[in-house]
Design an enzyme around this catalytic site. Sequence first.
Site, PDB file in Angstrom:
ATOM      1  N   GLY A 104      48.326  13.102   3.663  1.00  0.00           N
ATOM      2  CA  GLY A 104      48.045  14.528   3.760  1.00  0.00           C
ATOM      3  C   GLY A 104      49.217  15.345   4.239  1.00  0.00           C
ATOM      4  O   GLY A 104      50.218  14.832   4.751  1.00  0.00           O
ATOM      5  N   TYR A 155      37.238  12.479   1.923  1.00  0.00           N
ATOM      6  CA  TYR A 155      36.703  12.493   3.280  1.00  0.00           C
ATOM      7  C   TYR A 155      35.292  13.056   3.198  1.00  0.00           C
ATOM      8  O   TYR A 155      35.073  14.114   2.608  1.00  0.00           O
ATOM      9  CB  TYR A 155      37.562  13.373   4.197  1.00  0.00           C
ATOM     10  CG  TYR A 155      38.824  12.710   4.689  1.00  0.00           C
ATOM     11  CD1 TYR A 155      38.763  11.526   5.404  1.00  0.00           C
ATOM     12  CD2 TYR A 155      40.068  13.278   4.454  1.00  0.00           C
ATOM     13  CE1 TYR A 155      39.912  10.909   5.864  1.00  0.00           C
ATOM     14  CE2 TYR A 155      41.229  12.677   4.908  1.00  0.00           C
ATOM     15  CZ  TYR A 155      41.145  11.488   5.619  1.00  0.00           C
ATOM     16  OH  TYR A 155      42.285  10.890   6.069  1.00  0.00           O
ATOM     17  N   ARG A 190      46.461  10.234  18.772  1.00  0.00           N
ATOM     18  CA  ARG A 190      47.820  10.148  18.222  1.00  0.00           C
ATOM     19  C   ARG A 190      48.801  10.877  19.135  1.00  0.00           C
ATOM     20  O   ARG A 190      49.018  12.092  19.025  1.00  0.00           O
ATOM     21  CB  ARG A 190      47.858  10.751  16.817  1.00  0.00           C
ATOM     22  CG  ARG A 190      46.892  10.069  15.848  1.00  0.00           C
ATOM     23  CD  ARG A 190      46.865  10.747  14.496  1.00  0.00           C
ATOM     24  NE  ARG A 190      45.862  10.142  13.615  1.00  0.00           N
ATOM     25  CZ  ARG A 190      45.584  10.588  12.401  1.00  0.00           C
ATOM     26  NH1 ARG A 190      46.233  11.650  11.914  1.00  0.00           N
ATOM     27  NH2 ARG A 190      44.666   9.989  11.664  1.00  0.00           N
ATOM     28  N   HIS A 323      44.445   2.505   8.206  1.00  0.00           N
ATOM     29  CA  HIS A 323      44.908   3.891   8.089  1.00  0.00           C
ATOM     30  C   HIS A 323      46.352   4.000   8.589  1.00  0.00           C
ATOM     31  O   HIS A 323      46.739   4.967   9.251  1.00  0.00           O
ATOM     32  CB  HIS A 323      44.003   4.842   8.880  1.00  0.00           C
ATOM     33  CG  HIS A 323      43.961   6.238   8.321  1.00  0.00           C
ATOM     34  ND1 HIS A 323      43.063   6.631   7.363  1.00  0.00           N
ATOM     35  CD2 HIS A 323      44.712   7.339   8.581  1.00  0.00           C
ATOM     36  CE1 HIS A 323      43.250   7.914   7.065  1.00  0.00           C
ATOM     37  NE2 HIS A 323      44.254   8.347   7.796  1.00  0.00           N
ATOM     38  N   SER A 355      48.288  -0.342   4.349  1.00  0.00           N
ATOM     39  CA  SER A 355      48.786  -0.425   5.733  1.00  0.00           C
ATOM     40  C   SER A 355      49.786  -1.565   5.903  1.00  0.00           C
ATOM     41  O   SER A 355      49.468  -2.736   5.663  1.00  0.00           O
ATOM     42  CB  SER A 355      47.659  -0.582   6.748  1.00  0.00           C
ATOM     43  OG  SER A 355      46.729   0.474   6.654  1.00  0.00           O
ATOM     44  N   ARG A 378      54.042   5.330   3.815  1.00  0.00           N
ATOM     45  CA  ARG A 378      55.177   5.957   4.501  1.00  0.00           C
ATOM     46  C   ARG A 378      56.475   5.880   3.696  1.00  0.00           C
ATOM     47  O   ARG A 378      57.273   6.818   3.720  1.00  0.00           O
ATOM     48  CB  ARG A 378      55.374   5.313   5.870  1.00  0.00           C
ATOM     49  CG  ARG A 378      54.302   5.707   6.892  1.00  0.00           C
ATOM     50  CD  ARG A 378      54.617   5.089   8.252  1.00  0.00           C
ATOM     51  NE  ARG A 378      53.695   5.536   9.275  1.00  0.00           N
ATOM     52  CZ  ARG A 378      52.626   4.852   9.688  1.00  0.00           C
ATOM     53  NH1 ARG A 378      52.336   3.688   9.109  1.00  0.00           N
ATOM     54  NH2 ARG A 378      51.851   5.320  10.645  1.00  0.00           N
TER      55      ARG A 378
END
Length: 426
Positions: A104, A155, A190, A323, A355, A378
């Site tokens: 996102g 979601y 986080r 996640h 992941s 990533r």
Amino acid sequence: MSAGAGTGRRRQDEVYRAGVYGRRPTVPTVHTRLAAAAGRKLTARALGYVAGGAGGESTVRADRAAFDRWQVVPRVLRDVSARDTSVELFGRRLPAPLLLGPVGALELVHRDADLAVARAAAATGVPMVFSNQASVPMETTAAAMGDSPRWMQLYWSTSDELVTSMLRRAEASGCEAVVVTLDTTMLGWRPRDLDLGHLPFALGKGIAQYTSDPVFRRLVEERAAAAGPRGPQPRPTAAAVAAMVGMARAWPGSLRENLRSPLPRAAVETFLGIYSRPSITWTDLAWLRAQTRLPLLLKGVLHPDDARQAVDAGVDGLVVSTHGGRQVDRSIGALDALPDVLAAVDGRVPVLLDSGVRSGADVFFAVALGARACLLGRSYVYGLGLAGEAGVRQVVEDVVGEFDLTLGLSGHTSVDQLSPAVLRRS
């Protein structure tokens, strides 16, 4: 070099030929240097959001450590001159067991955001999973992809009407599957984002799927109308002004009109109130299944009992995922969870891994252990931050190229030849 050389050797050939003229790859070809380069370029907020994990980030480390526990045992004197890296998934033949996972708020990383990723995915033939928290509406990204494969992340909102609307739009946009993300019914703890006081969605970033949705827009208008006149507000700070401008840019229409309108702020408040539903249970799956003809995959499954129950409930696939280590600190690593999930599923539906995946060698290990395909996250986002569409495309080509070479150099010529027998636990 012959056309049958394979994606890995063709990628090498392209790099080395360019090197003769002094040209180097657009972005680093190994994840550690790629991440380091992105860390130097991205803003603190962007880096915190993309790189950060939950709590002390032990799950981020566990996802990587899980790969380090396995080693390949190469075989020699086999004819591996022609290799096939393709796999079939839900009736579509893919060039490699790889998809671009949903990430996102990509506008934090690059101005072209999801659109650049969509173009790179289309150029490589690798499916893109549209993020529910995208910075570009799914219709726009789909239009940039032509006939290339795309999926949609969902979601589960507190508004069933909004969920149905999102699914209808996904179908109309040519999405071939829906990935229902279940591990983010609430945001994990986080610290990187918390220490910066930064939640992109609160600033109007990463909510384009919502502001482009007719149901959501109606809900926003209803909220704004019910709010009535606002009371006296504290003296604005520079940060507050910047936030209001960001919200105004996120709402369709002219910036000037939106700065005067209550709708942009109402959109953010509406999103924060309904984006996810912590109350969903197994009994809700039948309703969701009835809302779409598309295959449904559940993402975030780590326990074998959950995997078994999901298949019994009629889902079409699973994504084993932490996640990216962003939700539960000290969770089991995704690759460590994979074997038990596969045993519980017993081949009834495809199981994908998300992941910790950073390279083509990682994809090789995951597929050898039984995953049908992997979701990359990533790494391609860092490529996006460093070089936009070209950076994403190179990262994808590098991962697929390394997978092809690892396949051949280990003595195999097709994905279906891989099994746990080609590995040893270190």
